[in-house]
Enzyme design. Structure first.
Site, mmCIF file in Angstrom:
data_model
loop_
_atom_site.group_PDB
_atom_site.id
_atom_site.type_symbol
_atom_site.label_atom_id
_atom_site.label_comp_id
_atom_site.label_asym_id
_atom_site.label_seq_id
_atom_site.Cartn_x
_atom_site.Cartn_y
_atom_site.Cartn_z
ATOM 1 N N LEU A 134 34.641 -28.992 1.632
ATOM 2 C CA LEU A 134 35.567 -29.095 -0.145
ATOM 3 C C LEU A 134 34.841 -28.681 -0.927
ATOM 4 C CD1 LEU A 134 37.517 -32.342 -0.312
ATOM 5 C CD2 LEU A 134 38.120 -29.469 -0.334
ATOM 6 N N CYS A 174 32.690 -28.709 9.466
ATOM 7 C CA CYS A 174 33.819 -28.237 10.742
ATOM 8 C C CYS A 174 34.742 -30.000 10.139
ATOM 9 C CB CYS A 174 32.400 -29.296 11.538
ATOM 10 S SG CYS A 174 33.734 -29.653 13.111
ATOM 11 N N ILE A 175 35.702 -29.641 10.897
ATOM 12 C CA ILE A 175 36.632 -30.823 9.607
ATOM 13 C C ILE A 175 37.554 -31.431 10.549
ATOM 14 C CG2 ILE A 175 38.801 -31.407 8.180
ATOM 15 C CD1 ILE A 175 38.042 -28.864 6.252
ATOM 16 N N ILE A 176 37.617 -32.170 11.126
ATOM 17 C CA ILE A 176 38.252 -32.514 12.617
ATOM 18 C C ILE A 176 39.124 -33.760 12.015
ATOM 19 C CG2 ILE A 176 37.612 -34.053 14.775
ATOM 20 C CD1 ILE A 176 34.547 -33.159 14.667
ATOM 21 N N THR A 211 45.671 -39.151 8.892
ATOM 22 C CA THR A 211 45.804 -39.141 7.226
ATOM 23 C C THR A 211 45.925 -38.048 6.809
ATOM 24 O OG1 THR A 211 43.518 -38.956 5.973
ATOM 25 C CG2 THR A 211 45.451 -41.312 6.135
ATOM 26 N N HIS A 253 44.407 -36.545 4.871
ATOM 27 C CA HIS A 253 43.561 -35.975 4.644
ATOM 28 C C HIS A 253 43.229 -34.106 5.231
ATOM 29 C CE1 HIS A 253 39.577 -35.732 2.287
ATOM 30 N NE2 HIS A 253 38.957 -36.072 3.332
ATOM 31 N N ARG A 297 33.436 -24.737 20.176
ATOM 32 C CA ARG A 297 33.520 -23.612 19.507
ATOM 33 C C ARG A 297 31.963 -23.299 18.631
ATOM 34 N NH1 ARG A 297 38.390 -25.679 21.416
ATOM 35 N NH2 ARG A 297 39.591 -24.346 21.145
#
Length: 157
Positions: free
Chosen positions: A61, A87-89, A93, A95, A134
């Site tokens: 963010l 990196c967003i895993i 939720t 989020h 990746r």
């Protein structure tokens, strides 16, 4: 009108480019691997160390704000392209969706607002094994996209 097809058959030459990288620290093992692959590929395309600015932010963010700050720098010259690494895993939720959607929209907005190409390599994966699978290819891809788009915009100016 000249139409560029830089990436398909031509070796990309980034030696005259100035590149900014914003790396999120969250999921740092992945983002460090993204950054290492990205920087190695930039160097392979001729971008020297002194032409790469690499900054860190807490998470995905925060990436767009740092990109905007870099995009505003014009002294002694503006950045030719910027690169977003993160990196967003997915978790349990909502989020995940919030962070993925808002960071992606922010990265796009900065590119459009400042008319600077941004390679978005903020991974969004279901789990850690997908991210690990990746990390190297996407880091290299981000470098190539940044250089190709910078050269394209330069040729269109």
């Amino acid at each position: 009108m000249f139409v560029s097809n830089l990436g398909s058959t031509t070796t990309l030459d980034g030696s005259a480019l100035k590149i900014g990288i914003v790396q999120a620290r969250f999921n740092e093992d992945i983002t460090n691997a993204l950054a290492a692959a990205c920087i190695a590929e930039l160097k392979a395309m001729g971008v020297s160390d002194d032409r790469i600015t690499h900054v860190h932010v807490p998470g995905a963010l925060e990436v767009p704000l740092a990109l905007a700050a870099l995009a505003q720098i014009e002294d002694p010259e503006p950045f030719s392209a910027l690169i977003a690494l993160g990196c967003i895993i997915r978790g349990e939720t909502y989020h995940f969706e919030l962070v993925a959607n808002e960071s992606g929209a922010g990265v796009t907005r900065v590119g459009m607002d400042y008319h600077v190409p941004i390679a978005n390599a903020i991974l969004t994966t279901e789990d850690m094994p997908q991210a690990v699978a990746r990390q190297t290819d996407k880091g290299r891809d981000a470098a190539r996209v940044a250089v190709e788009m910078a050269l394209l915009l330069e040729s269109l100016a």
